[in-house]
Structure formats: structure tokens, C-alpha cells
Design a protein around this motif. Sequence first.
Motif, PDB file in Angstrom:
ATOM      1  N   ASP A  26       0.818  -1.218   0.000  1.00  0.00           N
ATOM      2  CA  ASP A  26       0.000   0.000   0.000  1.00  0.00           C
ATOM      3  C   ASP A  26       0.850   1.266   0.000  1.00  0.00           C
ATOM      4  O   ASP A  26       0.504   2.253  -0.648  1.00  0.00           O
ATOM      5  N   HIS A  27       1.989   1.238   0.720  1.00  0.00           N
ATOM      6  CA  HIS A  27       2.764   2.470   0.837  1.00  0.00           C
ATOM      7  C   HIS A  27       3.478   2.850  -0.453  1.00  0.00           C
ATOM      8  O   HIS A  27       3.948   3.986  -0.596  1.00  0.00           O
ATOM      9  N   LEU A  28       3.555   1.922  -1.425  1.00  0.00           N
ATOM     10  CA  LEU A  28       4.211   2.227  -2.691  1.00  0.00           C
ATOM     11  C   LEU A  28       3.237   2.628  -3.796  1.00  0.00           C
ATOM     12  O   LEU A  28       3.664   3.149  -4.829  1.00  0.00           O
ATOM     13  N   ARG A  29       1.948   2.397  -3.582  1.00  0.00           N
ATOM     14  CA  ARG A  29       0.979   2.642  -4.651  1.00  0.00           C
ATOM     15  C   ARG A  29       0.817   4.114  -5.027  1.00  0.00           C
ATOM     16  O   ARG A  29       0.677   4.429  -6.222  1.00  0.00           O
ATOM     17  N   PRO A  30       0.817   5.044  -4.074  1.00  0.00           N
ATOM     18  CA  PRO A  30       0.563   6.439  -4.468  1.00  0.00           C
ATOM     19  C   PRO A  30       1.546   6.964  -5.512  1.00  0.00           C
ATOM     20  O   PRO A  30       1.150   7.720  -6.408  1.00  0.00           O
ATOM     21  N   GLN A  31       2.811   6.581  -5.430  1.00  0.00           N
ATOM     22  CA  GLN A  31       3.792   7.089  -6.380  1.00  0.00           C
ATOM     23  C   GLN A  31       4.064   6.143  -7.542  1.00  0.00           C
ATOM     24  O   GLN A  31       4.794   6.497  -8.479  1.00  0.00           O
ATOM     25  N   GLY A  32       3.508   4.907  -7.515  1.00  0.00           N
ATOM     26  CA  GLY A  32       3.831   3.937  -8.540  1.00  0.00           C
ATOM     27  C   GLY A  32       5.274   3.474  -8.397  1.00  0.00           C
ATOM     28  O   GLY A  32       5.945   3.772  -7.414  1.00  0.00           O
ATOM     29  N   GLY A  33       5.771   2.749  -9.392  1.00  0.00           N
ATOM     30  CA  GLY A  33       7.159   2.307  -9.304  1.00  0.00           C
ATOM     31  C   GLY A  33       7.424   1.088 -10.161  1.00  0.00           C
ATOM     32  O   GLY A  33       6.531   0.543 -10.822  1.00  0.00           O
ATOM     33  N   PRO A  34       8.677   0.603 -10.153  1.00  0.00           N
ATOM     34  CA  PRO A  34       9.083  -0.501 -11.027  1.00  0.00           C
ATOM     35  C   PRO A  34       8.778  -1.870 -10.432  1.00  0.00           C
ATOM     36  O   PRO A  34       8.621  -2.022  -9.214  1.00  0.00           O
ATOM     37  N   LEU A  35       8.726  -2.861 -11.302  1.00  0.00           N
ATOM     38  CA  LEU A  35       8.662  -4.255 -10.889  1.00  0.00           C
ATOM     39  C   LEU A  35       9.363  -5.093 -11.949  1.00  0.00           C
ATOM     40  O   LEU A  35       9.091  -4.967 -13.146  1.00  0.00           O
ATOM     41  N   HIS A  36      10.283  -5.925 -11.489  1.00  0.00           N
ATOM     42  CA  HIS A  36      11.025  -6.792 -12.403  1.00  0.00           C
ATOM     43  C   HIS A  36      11.505  -7.993 -11.611  1.00  0.00           C
ATOM     44  O   HIS A  36      12.141  -7.842 -10.558  1.00  0.00           O
TER      45      HIS A  36
END
Length: 295
Positions: A114-124
Motif C-alpha cells: 500500500d505504501h508504494l501505490r501512491p507514487q507507482g514504481g518498477p517491478l522486475h
Amino acid sequence: MSDNLLPETIDLVIQPRLRDLGDGFTVRRILPYARRRHVGPFVFLDHMGPVRFEAGRGLDVRPHPHIGLATVTYLFEGEIMHRDSLGIVQPIRPGDVNWMVAGRGIAHSERTPDHLRPQGGPLHGVQAWIALPKAWEETEPAFQHVGGGVLPAIEKDGARLRLIAGAAFGMTSPVRSFAPTFYLDAALDPGGVLPLPEEYGERAIYIVDGSIAVDGELYESGSLVVFKPDVRPDVAAHSAARLMLLGGAPLDVERHIWWNFVSSSPERIEQAKRDWREGRFAAVPGDDEFIPLPP
């Protein structure tokens, strides 16, 4: 390259197929493949990303069941929150290992925290399924998290290797495996030379990034290079490369795979279907959604 033009050390080269996991999130499915269902105990291999989620978006793999296998999630970028029906809540970050033993049955979800959702981000990253030996298929479900700093590592000839699971090059991973296997993350400099463990009957290299030369032939990212038994191929990085080395002893008996279920018995898979459809798997605390049984 046609199979009859492959170097003598290579059995097959597999190119991944795109699969949609929902909400527009696609993965590259490498195993199983029509002509190669598994490499050692590895019966499933997905390459996730690289992707960058927009602000407010993220990965949402709702609770779903497994039997008869161990799953291993390994990330290069991003973070995933694992929750399962044992009550485990464990984030996984780059270089860490989340090893979940399904055994007789477990359910879990994998989501962007949840804490990463507001800014979005990478996944690999890469997710693999490892078939449990027949004698262990119905073992009690379990979960093990191992931080990246604990994994054995070796560096030589321009290659940096980290042992995720199993044993190789005199190292043994703290991750509990149930049969002879090896699973390594390898980073190579241009021209770096990559050895392969010699003690296993089935071996393969998945090229995450970059390119490699095998016995003089070039292979690009996205390729799974499957080797013949008892060969010593010359493997070197053509460019800087990130690779996954995987394999092990051949499976003790053939496995059946349907959806998220792996078993030596078709009847056991039918039972698992009924159990999920009728709500007999334990729920995942803190995650009330679920993926229905496919038609």
C-alpha cells in the motif's frame, strides 16, 4: 535458429510467450513448454516485467491456491507483499527469496504494498515453481524468507553468482529444497565466462538481460537455453548480462499441471479443484478477495 543448427551441447532454445495475469499486467511464460515441460524439478518459469506502474497502480494477484510444489519469487526491482493462509505477511525486495511450500495445499496473494501505490514504481523479477518429490507432495505447507545478504555468493572470471536454492560450486543455499537442484542469479561483465554445475542431469540458462555466446552462437534476452546431459558448453557474455541458472535431477515421476495445481496424480488435481471451488482451502488473513476456479 533451427534445432538442427544448434551447437551440439544445446538440446533446445525456448522463446517465452506473453500471458495476461489481469489488469493489463503481462508476463513472459517460459515453462512449461510443449516440447519441454520441465528442467529438473522446475515446472514453471515466468519473467515479470520490467514494468513501471503508474501512480495509484500496482500488482494485484488475488488469493489463489497451490498444491504439490514450492514457489520461489526473486526480484531485481520493486517490492511485492506476500500474504498466505498460514498467516505469513512478508514483503520481498530485490535479492531476497520468498520460498513457499504448498504441499497438501496453501493459498496466497501477491500485491504491491500500500505504501508504494501512491507514487507507482518498477517491478522486475522471476517466479518459478519447483515440483516437490512424490514422497513430499502432501507435506504440510510452509514458508521461508531468506534475505539476500545471507545467500552464498561467488565471483570469478567476470561472473558474480548468488545461489538462491539448492547446491552448486561447493555452496549450499539456506533455502530448504527437497530434491537435488540448483538455482542461481548470475551477473556477467562483457566477456565474462560462466561455468555450469556439472553434477546435475538437467540444466538451463534463462537470459534476463543482455546476450551470451554458447559455443560461439549468440543468444539474446528472453531465451531459455536448455543443455544436453553431460556436456561442458563454453558460455561467455557477449554484452553485460543477467542470467538465471536452473536445473537439477530429473523428476522422479511425471507431473500433471492444471492452473496452479501440480501433482503426480490427476485425481489429486481434481480434488484440489473441488476444494477451491467449494471453499475448503484456508483463507488468506487480511485479503478477502480470491480468484475463482477457471472454467
